[in-house]
Design a protein around this motif. Sequence first.
Motif, mmCIF file in Angstrom:
data_model
loop_
_atom_site.group_PDB
_atom_site.id
_atom_site.type_symbol
_atom_site.label_atom_id
_atom_site.label_comp_id
_atom_site.label_asym_id
_atom_site.label_seq_id
_atom_site.Cartn_x
_atom_site.Cartn_y
_atom_site.Cartn_z
ATOM 1 N N THR A 16 80.584 33.122 -26.818
ATOM 2 C CA THR A 16 82.039 33.083 -26.978
ATOM 3 C C THR A 16 82.649 32.074 -26.026
ATOM 4 O O THR A 16 82.129 31.811 -24.946
ATOM 5 C CB THR A 16 82.682 34.457 -26.708
ATOM 6 N N ASP A 33 86.825 32.681 -29.281
ATOM 7 C CA ASP A 33 86.141 32.114 -30.437
ATOM 8 C C ASP A 33 84.659 32.427 -30.317
ATOM 9 O O ASP A 33 84.050 32.220 -29.264
ATOM 10 C CB ASP A 33 86.319 30.590 -30.514
ATOM 11 N N ASP A 34 84.070 32.950 -31.392
ATOM 12 C CA ASP A 34 82.636 33.206 -31.450
ATOM 13 C C ASP A 34 81.979 31.974 -32.076
ATOM 14 O O ASP A 34 82.422 31.489 -33.114
ATOM 15 C CB ASP A 34 82.338 34.437 -32.300
ATOM 16 N N GLU A 43 78.703 26.388 -35.434
ATOM 17 C CA GLU A 43 79.584 26.932 -36.470
ATOM 18 C C GLU A 43 80.519 27.912 -35.783
ATOM 19 O O GLU A 43 80.065 28.830 -35.097
ATOM 20 C CB GLU A 43 78.767 27.655 -37.541
ATOM 21 N N ILE A 44 81.827 27.695 -35.927
ATOM 22 C CA ILE A 44 82.815 28.597 -35.363
ATOM 23 C C ILE A 44 82.919 29.798 -36.304
ATOM 24 O O ILE A 44 83.220 29.642 -37.485
ATOM 25 C CB ILE A 44 84.195 27.916 -35.209
ATOM 26 N N LEU A 45 82.647 30.994 -35.793
ATOM 27 C CA LEU A 45 82.611 32.190 -36.630
ATOM 28 C C LEU A 45 83.968 32.872 -36.767
ATOM 29 O O LEU A 45 84.153 33.687 -37.669
ATOM 30 C CB LEU A 45 81.599 33.187 -36.064
ATOM 31 N N THR A 46 84.898 32.577 -35.884
ATOM 32 C CA THR A 46 86.224 33.182 -35.952
ATOM 33 C C THR A 46 87.187 32.225 -36.628
ATOM 34 O O THR A 46 87.023 31.009 -36.567
ATOM 35 C CB THR A 46 86.740 33.530 -34.540
ATOM 36 N N SER A 47 88.199 32.783 -37.267
ATOM 37 C CA SER A 47 89.156 31.933 -37.982
ATOM 38 C C SER A 47 90.575 32.474 -37.839
ATOM 39 O O SER A 47 91.263 32.693 -38.818
ATOM 40 C CB SER A 47 88.782 31.834 -39.460
ATOM 41 N N TYR A 48 90.982 32.700 -36.602
ATOM 42 C CA TYR A 48 92.313 33.225 -36.353
ATOM 43 C C TYR A 48 93.229 32.078 -35.941
ATOM 44 O O TYR A 48 92.835 31.224 -35.150
ATOM 45 C CB TYR A 48 92.257 34.286 -35.243
ATOM 46 N N PRO A 49 94.472 32.031 -36.462
ATOM 47 C CA PRO A 49 95.375 30.943 -36.091
ATOM 48 C C PRO A 49 95.698 30.973 -34.587
ATOM 49 O O PRO A 49 95.759 32.036 -33.987
ATOM 50 C CB PRO A 49 96.642 31.211 -36.904
ATOM 51 N N LYS A 50 95.873 29.789 -34.012
ATOM 52 C CA LYS A 50 96.128 29.692 -32.578
ATOM 53 C C LYS A 50 97.543 29.182 -32.258
ATOM 54 O O LYS A 50 97.853 28.890 -31.119
ATOM 55 C CB LYS A 50 95.081 28.789 -31.944
#
Length: 55
Positions: A16, A33-34, A43-50
């Motif tokens: 992370t 971010d994972d 590969e970024i595993l999280t997809s939350y808006p920042k």
Amino acid sequence: MNAANTMTLERGMVFTIEPGIYVPSVGGVRIEDDVLITDNGVEILTSYPKELMTL
């Protein structure tokens, strides 16, 4: 993950990245971010808006 770590990163490992900001007597936030190490990089595993959201 830190400068003292000597472990070699290998395919299949997940880690992370957790930057944060803290204001004394107010509060703070940390965004996590994972990340997965792949044969082609990461590969970024999280997809939350920042973007900053005011509630």
